[in-house]
Design an enzyme around this catalytic site. Structure first.
Site, PDB file in Angstrom:
ATOM      1  N   SER A 143       0.847  -1.189   0.000  1.00 46.17           N
ATOM      2  CA  SER A 143       0.000   0.000   0.000  1.00 46.17           C
ATOM      3  C   SER A 143       0.883   1.239   0.000  1.00 46.17           C
ATOM      4  O   SER A 143       2.030   1.192   0.454  1.00 46.17           O
ATOM      5  CB  SER A 143      -0.833  -0.018   1.286  1.00 46.17           C
ATOM      6  OG  SER A 143      -1.407   1.243   1.527  1.00 46.17           O
ATOM      7  N   TYR A 156      -1.204  -0.122  10.301  1.00 42.22           N
ATOM      8  CA  TYR A 156      -1.372  -0.834   9.026  1.00 42.22           C
ATOM      9  C   TYR A 156      -0.140  -0.636   8.132  1.00 42.22           C
ATOM     10  O   TYR A 156       0.393  -1.593   7.566  1.00 42.22           O
ATOM     11  CB  TYR A 156      -2.644  -0.311   8.345  1.00 42.22           C
ATOM     12  CG  TYR A 156      -2.867  -0.747   6.918  1.00 42.22           C
ATOM     13  CD1 TYR A 156      -3.548  -1.925   6.634  1.00 42.22           C
ATOM     14  CD2 TYR A 156      -2.434   0.036   5.848  1.00 42.22           C
ATOM     15  CE1 TYR A 156      -3.775  -2.314   5.314  1.00 42.22           C
ATOM     16  CE2 TYR A 156      -2.656  -0.343   4.531  1.00 42.22           C
ATOM     17  CZ  TYR A 156      -3.328  -1.518   4.273  1.00 42.22           C
ATOM     18  OH  TYR A 156      -3.545  -1.901   2.963  1.00 42.22           O
TER      19      TYR A 156
HETATM   20  N1  LIG Z   1      -8.661  -1.108  -1.050  1.00 41.62           N
HETATM   21  C1  LIG Z   1      -7.599  -0.307  -1.144  1.00 41.62           C
HETATM   22  O1  LIG Z   1      -7.734   0.900  -1.425  1.00 41.62           O
HETATM   23  C2  LIG Z   1      -6.209  -0.880  -0.959  1.00 41.62           C
HETATM   24  C3  LIG Z   1      -5.134  -0.016  -1.160  1.00 41.62           C
HETATM   25  C4  LIG Z   1      -3.834  -0.518  -1.007  1.00 41.62           C
HETATM   26  C5  LIG Z   1      -3.650  -1.847  -0.672  1.00 41.62           C
HETATM   27  N2  LIG Z   1      -4.705  -2.686  -0.472  1.00 41.62           N
HETATM   28  C6  LIG Z   1      -4.441  -4.094  -0.134  1.00 41.62           C
HETATM   29  O2  LIG Z   1      -5.066  -4.922  -1.113  1.00 41.62           O
HETATM   30  C7  LIG Z   1      -5.432  -6.169  -0.521  1.00 41.62           C
HETATM   31  C8  LIG Z   1      -6.907  -6.449  -0.779  1.00 41.62           C
HETATM   32  O3  LIG Z   1      -7.678  -5.416  -0.189  1.00 41.62           O
HETATM   33  P1  LIG Z   1      -9.231  -5.180  -0.503  1.00 41.62           P
HETATM   34  O4  LIG Z   1      -9.456  -3.726  -0.384  1.00 41.62           O
HETATM   35  O5  LIG Z   1      -9.626  -5.917  -1.726  1.00 41.62           O
HETATM   36  O6  LIG Z   1      -9.894  -5.880   0.807  1.00 41.62           O
HETATM   37  P2  LIG Z   1     -11.356  -6.496   1.043  1.00 41.62           P
HETATM   38  O7  LIG Z   1     -12.329  -6.008   0.027  1.00 41.62           O
HETATM   39  O8  LIG Z   1     -11.625  -6.266   2.486  1.00 41.62           O
HETATM   40  O9  LIG Z   1     -11.139  -8.069   0.778  1.00 41.62           O
HETATM   41  C9  LIG Z   1     -10.274  -8.788   1.600  1.00 41.62           C
HETATM   42  C10 LIG Z   1     -10.327 -10.258   1.214  1.00 41.62           C
HETATM   43  O10 LIG Z   1      -9.441 -10.993   2.093  1.00 41.62           O
HETATM   44  C11 LIG Z   1     -10.192 -11.971   2.823  1.00 41.62           C
HETATM   45  N3  LIG Z   1      -9.572 -12.103   4.148  1.00 41.62           N
HETATM   46  C12 LIG Z   1      -9.414 -11.155   5.091  1.00 41.62           C
HETATM   47  N4  LIG Z   1      -8.822 -11.659   6.173  1.00 41.62           N
HETATM   48  C13 LIG Z   1      -8.577 -12.963   5.901  1.00 41.62           C
HETATM   49  C14 LIG Z   1      -7.988 -14.030   6.638  1.00 41.62           C
HETATM   50  N5  LIG Z   1      -7.538 -13.836   7.879  1.00 41.62           N
HETATM   51  N6  LIG Z   1      -7.897 -15.246   6.045  1.00 41.62           N
HETATM   52  C15 LIG Z   1      -8.361 -15.453   4.793  1.00 41.62           C
HETATM   53  N7  LIG Z   1      -8.928 -14.476   4.045  1.00 41.62           N
HETATM   54  C16 LIG Z   1      -9.054 -13.257   4.608  1.00 41.62           C
HETATM   55  C17 LIG Z   1     -11.625 -11.442   2.838  1.00 41.62           C
HETATM   56  O11 LIG Z   1     -12.610 -12.443   3.035  1.00 41.62           O
HETATM   57  P3  LIG Z   1     -13.116 -12.830   4.539  1.00 41.62           P
HETATM   58  O12 LIG Z   1     -13.338 -11.557   5.273  1.00 41.62           O
HETATM   59  O13 LIG Z   1     -14.345 -13.654   4.327  1.00 41.62           O
HETATM   60  O14 LIG Z   1     -12.010 -13.652   5.128  1.00 41.62           O
HETATM   61  C18 LIG Z   1     -11.706 -10.878   1.406  1.00 41.62           C
HETATM   62  O15 LIG Z   1     -11.875 -11.941   0.472  1.00 41.62           O
HETATM   63  C19 LIG Z   1      -5.080  -6.061   0.972  1.00 41.62           C
HETATM   64  O16 LIG Z   1      -3.822  -6.669   1.207  1.00 41.62           O
HETATM   65  C20 LIG Z   1      -4.997  -4.552   1.191  1.00 41.62           C
HETATM   66  O17 LIG Z   1      -4.162  -4.240   2.290  1.00 41.62           O
HETATM   67  C21 LIG Z   1      -5.998  -2.219  -0.608  1.00 41.62           C
END
Ligand SMILES: NC(=O)c1ccc[n+]([C@@H]2O[C@H](COP(=O)([O-])OP(=O)(O)OC[C@H]3O[C@@H](n4cnc5c(N)ncnc54)[C@H](OP(=O)(O)O)[C@@H]3O)[C@@H](O)[C@H]2O)c1
Length: 233
Positions: A143, A156
């Site tokens: 990130s 984070y």
């Molecule tokens: N969104 C942004 O703007 C952004 C920006 C920079 C980086 N990122 C990074 O991109 C990645 C994806 O983010 P996102 O925004 O797509 O998140 P999200 O929409 O919250 O999705 C997270 C996914 O991970 C799963 N998950 C969470 N905890 C878990 C665990 N302990 N074991 C197994 N599965 C788990 C969730 O399903 P369950 O809850 O059912 O387990 C879901 O499928 C992350 O690493 C985040 O830090 C996101």
């Protein structure tokens, strides 16, 4: 003579929604078999039903904090074909609204390090023998909060900069494997909404915009290192 290429197999953690789901769709569209997990069985099953038309999406519900679950993910990927890509995408944000470092609960900080830093490394450790054989690729989601100092993003961001360090050291320790840190940019997902509770985040990009960056890195043409999705797609 069987000149068919073996099936290319990827593991994506957190593949039920957000970036992980979009990355799965992108890989399926390019002919990959994808093994995906998430804790919520129901959400994962709904996503599997939706993605089934695009290709072979295999699900292993579970928590990345559970070592047996990580072993099962890798076993499933190895039995499905040539396992050559691991995307450590599952991650946690921590408490919402984001607390300043003066208030952050140390237990919450520890939990964040387990999910965002330790679990990805543990999965890499389990996958290393197979990825060494396939000269594979590891993509760890990071990130801009790792690089920049944003108020509220200290805990984070610390877990993500630590993950980037693991990624760069793994790259020198295992030069036959490509190790990438990928910053997907701001995306309209549940995690991003939790970071900005009650705010309208509809101006943020849909994760399908940045997901093709995974395909680009999966080709292993770029040197190991840190990339932003905006550079790649
Ligand atoms: N969104 C942004 O703007 C952004 C920006 C920079 C980086 N990122 C990074 O991109 C990645 C994806 O983010 P996102 O925004 O797509 O998140 P999200 O929409 O919250 O999705 C997270 C996914 O991970 C799963 N998950 C969470 N905890 C878990 C665990 N302990 N074991 C197994 N599965 C788990 C969730 O399903 P369950 O809850 O059912 O387990 C879901 O499928 C992350 O690493 C985040 O830090 C996101």
């Amino acid at each position: 003579v069987n000149d068919q290429q073996p099936t290319k197999v990827a593991i994506i953690t957190g593949a039920s929604k957000g970036f992980g789901k979009a990355a799965a769709a992108s890989l399926l569209g390019a002919g990959w078999t994808v093994v995906g997990d998430a804790r919520s069985k129901e959400t994962l099953a709904a996503t599997a039903a939706e993605l089934a038309k695009s290709g072979s999406f295999l699900t292993v519900p579970g928590d990345v904090l559970d070592d047996d679950h990580l072993q099962e993910l890798v076993a499933r990927a190895e039995s499905a074909g040539r396992f050559q890509l691991l995307v450590n995408n599952a991650g946690a944000l921590g408490p919402s609204p984001l607390p300043g470092l003066a208030e952050v609960a140390i237990d919450d900080l520890r939990d964040l390090f387990w999910v965002n830093t330790a679990a990805p490394l543990r999965l890499i450790q389990i996958a290393l023998p197979a990825l060494s054989r396939s000269s594979g690729v590891v993509i760890n989601l990071t990130s801009d909060a790792a690089a920049e100092a944003y108020e509220g993003w200290g805990a984070y961001g610390a877990t993500k900069i630590a993950l980037e360090k693991l990624t760069s050291v793994l790259a020198v320790e295992h030069p036959s494997i490509h190790f990438y840190s990928l910053d997907p940019g701001d995306m309209r997902t549940d995690m991003h909404q939790a970071a900005f509770p009650g705010e309208d985040i509809s101006d943020r990009a849909d994760p399908t915009t940045s997901a093709p960056a995974v395909l680009r890195l999966a080709s292993a043409e770029l040197a190991s290192g840190r990339y932003s999705a905006s550079q790649l797609v």
